[in-house]
Design a protein around this motif. Structure first.
Motif, PDB file in Angstrom:
ATOM      1  N   ASN A  95      -3.107 -55.343  62.265  1.00  0.00           N
ATOM      2  CA  ASN A  95      -1.887 -54.986  61.532  1.00  0.00           C
ATOM      3  C   ASN A  95      -0.675 -55.859  61.832  1.00  0.00           C
ATOM      4  O   ASN A  95       0.453 -55.421  61.722  1.00  0.00           O
ATOM      5  N   GLU A 104     -11.437 -48.912  74.410  1.00  0.00           N
ATOM      6  CA  GLU A 104     -11.260 -48.428  73.036  1.00  0.00           C
ATOM      7  C   GLU A 104     -11.184 -49.567  72.031  1.00  0.00           C
ATOM      8  O   GLU A 104     -11.693 -49.461  70.917  1.00  0.00           O
ATOM      9  N   GLU A 105     -10.556 -50.660  72.409  1.00  0.00           N
ATOM     10  CA  GLU A 105     -10.370 -51.759  71.455  1.00  0.00           C
ATOM     11  C   GLU A 105     -11.557 -52.717  71.416  1.00  0.00           C
ATOM     12  O   GLU A 105     -11.836 -53.316  70.370  1.00  0.00           O
ATOM     13  N   THR A 106     -12.245 -52.893  72.552  1.00  0.00           N
ATOM     14  CA  THR A 106     -13.261 -53.957  72.614  1.00  0.00           C
ATOM     15  C   THR A 106     -14.670 -53.463  72.928  1.00  0.00           C
ATOM     16  O   THR A 106     -15.629 -54.208  72.755  1.00  0.00           O
ATOM     17  N   LEU A 148       8.794 -46.633  62.788  1.00  0.00           N
ATOM     18  CA  LEU A 148      10.039 -46.102  63.303  1.00  0.00           C
ATOM     19  C   LEU A 148      11.313 -46.635  62.698  1.00  0.00           C
ATOM     20  O   LEU A 148      12.261 -45.877  62.503  1.00  0.00           O
ATOM     21  N   LYS A 173       3.473 -47.561  65.311  1.00  0.00           N
ATOM     22  CA  LYS A 173       4.648 -48.098  65.985  1.00  0.00           C
ATOM     23  C   LYS A 173       5.685 -48.629  65.010  1.00  0.00           C
ATOM     24  O   LYS A 173       6.874 -48.528  65.246  1.00  0.00           O
ATOM     25  N   TYR A 203       9.863 -61.187  67.531  1.00  0.00           N
ATOM     26  CA  TYR A 203      10.248 -60.595  66.255  1.00  0.00           C
ATOM     27  C   TYR A 203      11.747 -60.455  66.040  1.00  0.00           C
ATOM     28  O   TYR A 203      12.201 -60.273  64.923  1.00  0.00           O
ATOM     29  N   GLU A 238      -7.691 -48.555  77.230  1.00  0.00           N
ATOM     30  CA  GLU A 238      -7.367 -49.310  76.021  1.00  0.00           C
ATOM     31  C   GLU A 238      -8.330 -50.484  75.812  1.00  0.00           C
ATOM     32  O   GLU A 238      -8.714 -50.793  74.682  1.00  0.00           O
ATOM     33  N   ARG A 275      15.671 -44.909  60.607  1.00  0.00           N
ATOM     34  CA  ARG A 275      17.087 -45.259  60.588  1.00  0.00           C
ATOM     35  C   ARG A 275      17.562 -45.660  59.195  1.00  0.00           C
ATOM     36  O   ARG A 275      18.726 -45.921  58.981  1.00  0.00           O
ATOM     37  N   ASN A 328     -17.910 -54.825  71.323  1.00  0.00           N
ATOM     38  CA  ASN A 328     -18.137 -53.940  70.175  1.00  0.00           C
ATOM     39  C   ASN A 328     -16.762 -53.439  69.769  1.00  0.00           C
ATOM     40  O   ASN A 328     -16.362 -52.340  70.123  1.00  0.00           O
ATOM     41  N   PHE A 329     -16.035 -54.293  69.076  1.00  0.00           N
ATOM     42  CA  PHE A 329     -14.606 -54.011  68.930  1.00  0.00           C
ATOM     43  C   PHE A 329     -14.279 -53.050  67.794  1.00  0.00           C
ATOM     44  O   PHE A 329     -15.049 -52.894  66.853  1.00  0.00           O
ATOM     45  N   CYS A 330     -13.111 -52.430  67.946  1.00  0.00           N
ATOM     46  CA  CYS A 330     -12.635 -51.436  66.994  1.00  0.00           C
ATOM     47  C   CYS A 330     -12.094 -52.143  65.758  1.00  0.00           C
ATOM     48  O   CYS A 330     -11.049 -52.800  65.822  1.00  0.00           O
ATOM     49  N   HIS A 385      13.812 -51.093  71.351  1.00  0.00           N
ATOM     50  CA  HIS A 385      12.525 -51.545  70.829  1.00  0.00           C
ATOM     51  C   HIS A 385      12.187 -50.818  69.528  1.00  0.00           C
ATOM     52  O   HIS A 385      12.193 -49.590  69.484  1.00  0.00           O
ATOM     53  N   PRO A 386      11.888 -51.591  68.477  1.00  0.00           N
ATOM     54  CA  PRO A 386      11.610 -50.944  67.185  1.00  0.00           C
ATOM     55  C   PRO A 386      10.369 -50.046  67.242  1.00  0.00           C
ATOM     56  O   PRO A 386      10.266 -49.083  66.483  1.00  0.00           O
ATOM     57  N   GLY A 387       9.433 -50.358  68.133  1.00  0.00           N
ATOM     58  CA  GLY A 387       8.241 -49.522  68.246  1.00  0.00           C
ATOM     59  C   GLY A 387       8.408 -48.380  69.229  1.00  0.00           C
ATOM     60  O   GLY A 387       7.448 -47.667  69.540  1.00  0.00           O
ATOM     61  N   GLN A 389     -10.773 -50.900  63.223  1.00  0.00           N
ATOM     62  CA  GLN A 389      -9.549 -50.289  62.693  1.00  0.00           C
ATOM     63  C   GLN A 389      -8.315 -50.956  63.290  1.00  0.00           C
ATOM     64  O   GLN A 389      -7.288 -51.080  62.647  1.00  0.00           O
ATOM     65  N   GLU A 390      -8.425 -51.339  64.556  1.00  0.00           N
ATOM     66  CA  GLU A 390      -7.270 -51.914  65.255  1.00  0.00           C
ATOM     67  C   GLU A 390      -7.309 -53.431  65.324  1.00  0.00           C
ATOM     68  O   GLU A 390      -6.277 -54.081  65.340  1.00  0.00           O
ATOM     69  N   THR A 446       0.909 -65.254  71.871  1.00  0.00           N
ATOM     70  CA  THR A 446       2.309 -64.919  72.112  1.00  0.00           C
ATOM     71  C   THR A 446       2.783 -65.648  73.373  1.00  0.00           C
ATOM     72  O   THR A 446       1.963 -66.008  74.222  1.00  0.00           O
ATOM     73  N   ALA A 484     -17.009 -48.454  69.866  1.00  0.00           N
ATOM     74  CA  ALA A 484     -15.636 -48.465  70.388  1.00  0.00           C
ATOM     75  C   ALA A 484     -14.818 -47.422  69.629  1.00  0.00           C
ATOM     76  O   ALA A 484     -14.883 -47.330  68.414  1.00  0.00           O
ATOM     77  N   VAL A 485     -14.085 -46.639  70.370  1.00  0.00           N
ATOM     78  CA  VAL A 485     -13.277 -45.575  69.774  1.00  0.00           C
ATOM     79  C   VAL A 485     -11.872 -46.102  69.507  1.00  0.00           C
ATOM     80  O   VAL A 485     -11.322 -46.833  70.307  1.00  0.00           O
ATOM     81  N   LEU A 534      -0.200 -47.932  74.409  1.00  0.00           N
ATOM     82  CA  LEU A 534       0.736 -47.065  75.121  1.00  0.00           C
ATOM     83  C   LEU A 534       0.034 -46.129  76.105  1.00  0.00           C
ATOM     84  O   LEU A 534      -1.037 -45.601  75.816  1.00  0.00           O
TER      85      LEU A 534
END
Lengths: 310, 310
Positions: free
Chosen positions: A164, A193-195, B15, B12, B292, A190, B19, A236-238, A213-215, A240-241, A260, B3-4, A176
């Motif tokens: 995303n 869950e992601e990988t 938000l 995120k 960002y 995490e 505003r 075996n990655f997610c 922070h915007p998030g 969705q994310e 980054t 993977a979940v 988080l």
């Protein structure tokens, strides 16, 4: 030059009171002012007094009629505020169940503002003492944790690209912290869950603080990167994310533009650790007992030689 | 093994919407469902839709009558929820100004709970999508910072004893970060406020995480200790907060029983640094630009050799 007092810590101990059940809504003010009475009807609003001169009123235990109107509650609160000010109280806390939220509107007409709210209740506060408010704030930071899972046998690290994001940059999997979750546990969870990769916590590597922070609903963000060791290697990655997930050479991650600034920086730190030993870059974890509670807390710092340890 | 997905990060970016000013309360539902209408009266409740399928309704901009009753708002919300569910929306956010708090009570009868509240407004949320809620949480941690001001010329460190503690243990001066305040700035400010000593930030030494903290309204506490260098040496301590304040030998602080476990631990770490160089125990600070926002953030980690730096 005189030292100025911040004194926010003075109010720290006030908080357990917010969970205590004994608050009252009595027909007449208690004679001594300290023993709460309890009665149905529209008597005086009373609360528990703490050692800092604050008053806490739990509206759920105050015997208020469930359909109390804003104006009736406003009158009760006005009378109580006059009394508390005369008694020299410095602060008033109102714990308002969500079903009595109209009382929050009434309180706001007397200057109360939201201190915080969670799930089924809000807490409002008003400083009525001398000078500037010395009330403590509420939580200001969310904690995000990423895990750099390093395969020491081949110098590769596990990275993902978010589904995303507008820019598809390689970064360490993370997210988080759940409420009450330890830093290392967030990293391990995490990453899995992601990988789909299982790993174990080794050390804390870096910490980044970012405000507005915007998030984080405009609050502050603390982003912590941990070093993890892989326990499994199959990805075996997610979907969705994540858009992609790979074991990437640290040397590649350190120089690619598809990442980054902080990830590139950490890749170089990890390369340094891989070459010279991770003990040069790690903050180790130890559990120590908390003085007041008998519970344990987690402390991270650089190693201390055994001779100095205790 | 599959993977979940935790997917909390998906929300995120929702938000900033909270505003934005454009929200509506219209007499009729917008034809397309996406362009908000605006009219006084008791029309349909509409909100702004984000790319995650969430709807945000700002009650302050919804044209609601100031005296709208709980039952009228409840009816409006019920109708809107039916519509949003039919449209496949997954979440609803309500931003409620404190003066309209009675709408929070009405919303709670439909399953809404408080997400957070600050100053003059509360934000409620309801997950209406499939499966478990994927709504992100609010800030979970308060940040406390202490400063270990080390006088390298004589091996002494600045310590205080709190006035309001049952046990009078030596500790480093410190306190809670103000919202938006950087870690190093908190350390320098708190040291000055408590002791009258001016200092400058050198490094981050340790981080402690503690959950269910009585001084954090049951939330989590992050306690960070920084190394500072003194700029002035005369003590003029705050008698409201402190009972005693001294320049104490690190060797003495490392072995006395009149201190906390974490302070004793840090005294030994600092002794090690004094003997072998602080570069062995420090996490240095660098400012890097945020991708960002064009703003800067503060990153702490162990040093990277120049050859690897970028």
């Amino acid at each position: 030059m005189a030292a100025v007092s911040s004194s926010r810590s003075l109010f720290k101990l006030l908080l357990p009171l917010l969970r205590e059940p004994v608050r009252a809504f009595s027909r007449t003010a208690p004679a001594g002012g300290s023993v709460p009475h309890r009665a149905e009807g529209t008597g005086a609003l009373t609360g528990a007094v703490d050692r800092f001169g604050g008053v806490t009123v739990q509206l759920s235990d105050a015997g208020l009629p469930a359909d109390i109107s804003e104006s009736v509650f406003s009158d009760l609160l006005r009378d109580a505020l006059v009394r508390w000010k005369a008694e020299g109280k410095v602060a008033v806390w109102l714990r308002v169940p969500i079903s009595l939220s109209r009382c929050a509107a009434a309180a706001s007409t007397h200057g109360f503002t939201f201190h915080h709210a969670r799930h089924d209740h809000a807490v409002l506060a008003l400083w009525i003492g001398e000078g500037q408010s010395r009330l403590p704030g509420f939580a200001t930071h969310q904690i995000g944790v990423a895990g750099a899972v390093v395969d020491e046998s081949n110098g590769k690290v596990l990275v993902v690209q978010d589904r995303n994001k507008t820019m598809n940059a390689w970064k360490f999997p993370g997210g988080l912290s759940d409420p009450g979750e330890n830093i290392g546990a967030t990293a391990v969870r995490e990453v899995f869950e992601e990988t789909g990769v299982r790993s174990e916590f080794r050390s804390l590597l870096s910490l980044r603080q970012q405000h507005n922070h915007p998030g984080a609903f405009g609050m502050s963000d603390m982003y912590i990167i941990c070093r993890l060791s892989p326990l499994t290697y199959d990805i075996n990655f997610c979907t969705q994310e994540c858009l992609r997930c790979e074991w990437l050479e640290l040397t590649e991650l350190a120089k690619t533009s598809d990442t980054t600034p902080i990830t590139a920086r950490l890749a170089r730190l990890l390369l340094h650790g891989l070459e010279r030993g991770f003990d040069g870059i790690d903050l180790g974890l130890e559990e120590l007992p908390a003085v007041y509670s008998g519970m344990f807390y987690q402390l991270y710092h650089r190693p201390i030689p055994q001779t100095l340890k205790s």
